[in-house]
Design an enzyme around this catalytic site. Structure first.
Site, PDB file in Angstrom:
ATOM      1  N   GLY A  15       0.804  -1.413  -0.155  1.00 54.94           N
ATOM      2  CA  GLY A  15       0.042  -0.001  -0.083  1.00 54.94           C
ATOM      3  C   GLY A  15       0.852   1.158  -0.137  1.00 54.94           C
ATOM      4  O   GLY A  15       0.304   1.986   0.711  1.00 54.94           O
ATOM      5  N   SER A  16       1.982   1.216  -0.489  1.00 53.62           N
ATOM      6  CA  SER A  16       2.913   2.472  -0.661  1.00 53.62           C
ATOM      7  C   SER A  16       2.175   3.661  -1.470  1.00 53.62           C
ATOM      8  O   SER A  16       2.059   4.720  -1.233  1.00 53.62           O
ATOM      9  CB  SER A  16       4.184   2.255  -0.940  1.00 53.62           C
ATOM     10  OG  SER A  16       4.270   1.723  -2.270  1.00 53.62           O
ATOM     11  N   ASN A  17       1.541   3.047  -2.521  1.00 53.33           N
ATOM     12  CA  ASN A  17       0.721   4.022  -3.464  1.00 53.33           C
ATOM     13  C   ASN A  17      -0.408   4.427  -2.735  1.00 53.33           C
ATOM     14  O   ASN A  17      -0.697   5.736  -2.691  1.00 53.33           O
ATOM     15  CB  ASN A  17       0.233   3.241  -4.750  1.00 53.33           C
ATOM     16  CG  ASN A  17       1.463   3.167  -5.625  1.00 53.33           C
ATOM     17  OD1 ASN A  17       1.886   4.144  -6.370  1.00 53.33           O
ATOM     18  ND2 ASN A  17       1.992   1.979  -5.843  1.00 53.33           N
ATOM     19  N   MET A  93      -4.345  -7.435  -6.825  1.00 54.93           N
ATOM     20  CA  MET A  93      -3.632  -8.337  -7.616  1.00 54.93           C
ATOM     21  C   MET A  93      -4.915  -9.131  -8.196  1.00 54.93           C
ATOM     22  O   MET A  93      -4.581 -10.746  -8.147  1.00 54.93           O
ATOM     23  CB  MET A  93      -2.827  -9.289  -6.769  1.00 54.93           C
ATOM     24  CG  MET A  93      -1.596  -8.288  -6.070  1.00 54.93           C
ATOM     25  SD  MET A  93      -0.468  -7.412  -7.530  1.00 54.93           S
ATOM     26  CE  MET A  93       0.317  -8.770  -7.855  1.00 54.93           C
ATOM     27  N   ARG A  94      -5.891  -8.927  -8.644  1.00 55.27           N
ATOM     28  CA  ARG A  94      -6.928  -9.406  -8.954  1.00 55.27           C
ATOM     29  C   ARG A  94      -7.679  -9.045 -10.327  1.00 55.27           C
ATOM     30  O   ARG A  94      -7.746  -8.075 -10.456  1.00 55.27           O
ATOM     31  CB  ARG A  94      -8.251  -9.775  -7.932  1.00 55.27           C
ATOM     32  CG  ARG A  94      -7.660 -10.524  -7.078  1.00 55.27           C
ATOM     33  CD  ARG A  94      -8.892 -10.894  -5.824  1.00 55.27           C
ATOM     34  NE  ARG A  94      -8.226 -11.755  -5.119  1.00 55.27           N
ATOM     35  CZ  ARG A  94      -8.004 -13.266  -5.235  1.00 55.27           C
ATOM     36  NH1 ARG A  94      -8.431 -13.618  -6.088  1.00 55.27           N
ATOM     37  NH2 ARG A  94      -7.431 -13.795  -4.221  1.00 55.27           N
ATOM     38  N   LEU A  95      -7.701 -10.033 -11.322  1.00 50.45           N
ATOM     39  CA  LEU A  95      -8.599  -9.357 -12.608  1.00 50.45           C
ATOM     40  C   LEU A  95      -9.912  -9.148 -11.978  1.00 50.45           C
ATOM     41  O   LEU A  95     -10.437  -9.883 -11.227  1.00 50.45           O
ATOM     42  CB  LEU A  95      -8.418 -10.708 -13.335  1.00 50.45           C
ATOM     43  CG  LEU A  95      -7.239 -10.864 -14.462  1.00 50.45           C
ATOM     44  CD1 LEU A  95      -7.497 -12.118 -15.104  1.00 50.45           C
ATOM     45  CD2 LEU A  95      -6.946  -9.447 -15.111  1.00 50.45           C
ATOM     46  N   ASN A 110      -5.611   2.186 -13.203  1.00 53.96           N
ATOM     47  CA  ASN A 110      -4.484   1.068 -12.603  1.00 53.96           C
ATOM     48  C   ASN A 110      -3.119   1.872 -12.894  1.00 53.96           C
ATOM     49  O   ASN A 110      -3.125   2.823 -13.932  1.00 53.96           O
ATOM     50  CB  ASN A 110      -4.676  -0.026 -13.334  1.00 53.96           C
ATOM     51  CG  ASN A 110      -3.815  -1.256 -12.692  1.00 53.96           C
ATOM     52  OD1 ASN A 110      -3.825  -1.343 -11.551  1.00 53.96           O
ATOM     53  ND2 ASN A 110      -3.029  -1.796 -13.601  1.00 53.96           N
ATOM     54  N   HIS A 112       0.651   0.283 -13.356  1.00 57.71           N
ATOM     55  CA  HIS A 112       1.531  -0.706 -13.664  1.00 57.71           C
ATOM     56  C   HIS A 112       2.852  -0.415 -13.797  1.00 57.71           C
ATOM     57  O   HIS A 112       3.150   0.644 -14.345  1.00 57.71           O
ATOM     58  CB  HIS A 112       0.965  -1.337 -15.074  1.00 57.71           C
ATOM     59  CG  HIS A 112       1.575  -2.662 -15.110  1.00 57.71           C
ATOM     60  ND1 HIS A 112       1.091  -3.811 -14.958  1.00 57.71           N
ATOM     61  CD2 HIS A 112       2.650  -2.701 -16.129  1.00 57.71           C
ATOM     62  CE1 HIS A 112       2.294  -4.668 -15.204  1.00 57.71           C
ATOM     63  NE2 HIS A 112       3.015  -4.188 -16.123  1.00 57.71           N
TER      64      HIS A 112
END
Ligand code: GRF
Length: 213
Positions: A15-17, A93-95, A110, A112
């Site tokens: 959770g750094s973002n 981390m889920r689609l 998102n 990436h």
């Protein structure tokens, strides 16, 4: 959308973002409000960060639901109930299925850790490092139903220098991310991001404010 942008952050781990967004909101650099953290791992550190920041949390275990669609419907209800304008995926981390992607089309972003379309997927930093590219970076994009395929909003290039290790590269990319993501959120909250098919246009003039178009 009018008035103050209300965002939900989705995350799965450190959770750094998320923390950077929290800090920038607190410092007044971002005008948005964080209405919810959604996390698929109740023990993740990001949940602790949210509690400390007094951000409401919806944490769940996917295995408690019969399908992805089933838990996404619950998430969607939470988003609607809190009148969330923008969904910010930050290490989730889920689609996602169309249950969430469709209603938030153009309102879900998102980050990436590579220069898309190179090195999509869950190991973007390692894949770029192992491939031997000289420049990698990070990308913020709108989310569509593919994996890391939506329209690109902004990218930061990070050179891979001789002597860089995977760890030093990770550190550089995470630093670049913490700068780029709040910047893009700020562009969105001030109405500067316009989607034109697959392309996004960023309006750098001063007159735009307060809409997602
Ligand atoms: C970031 O590298 C992001 O690009 C990727 O997942 C990582 C999340 O890091 N999608 P953190 O949880 O925000 O520290």
């Amino acid at each position: 959308m009018s008035g103050q942008l209300k965002i939900a952050v989705f995350a799965s781990g450190n959770g750094s973002n998320f923390q950077e967004i929290v800090d920038q909101v607190r410092e007044g650099k971002l005008g948005a409000r964080i209405g919810l953290l959604v996390c698929d791992r109740p023990n993740a550190y990001v949940v602790e960060r949210a509690h400390q920041a007094e951000v409401e949390v919806f944490a769940f275990r996917p295995k408690d639901y019969p399908s992805r669609e089933a838990y996404e419907e619950v998430i969607r209800e939470h988003l609607i109930a809190r009148q969330i304008d923008l969904v910010v995926l930050a290490g989730y981390m889920r689609l996602l299925t169309d249950v969430l992607v469709k209603p938030y089309e153009g309102r879900m972003i998102n980050i990436h850790p590579s220069l898309l379309p190179a090195f999509p997927g869950t190991k973007g930093i390692r894949d770029a490092y192992d491939y031997g590219v000289k420049v990698t970076g990070c990308t913020v994009h709108f989310v569509d139903s593919g994996m890391d395929t939506g329209p690109i909003i902004a990218q930061t290039a990070v050179p891979i220098e001789e002597g860089d290790t995977l760890e030093s590269l990770e550190e550089k990319i995470h630093t670049a991310e913490r700068c780029l993501y709040p910047q893009v959120i700020h562009w969105i909250e001030t109405g500067k991001v316009r989607l034109n098919g697959r392309k996004t246009v960023i309006d750098h003039t001063e007159r735009s404010h307060g809409t997602i178009t």
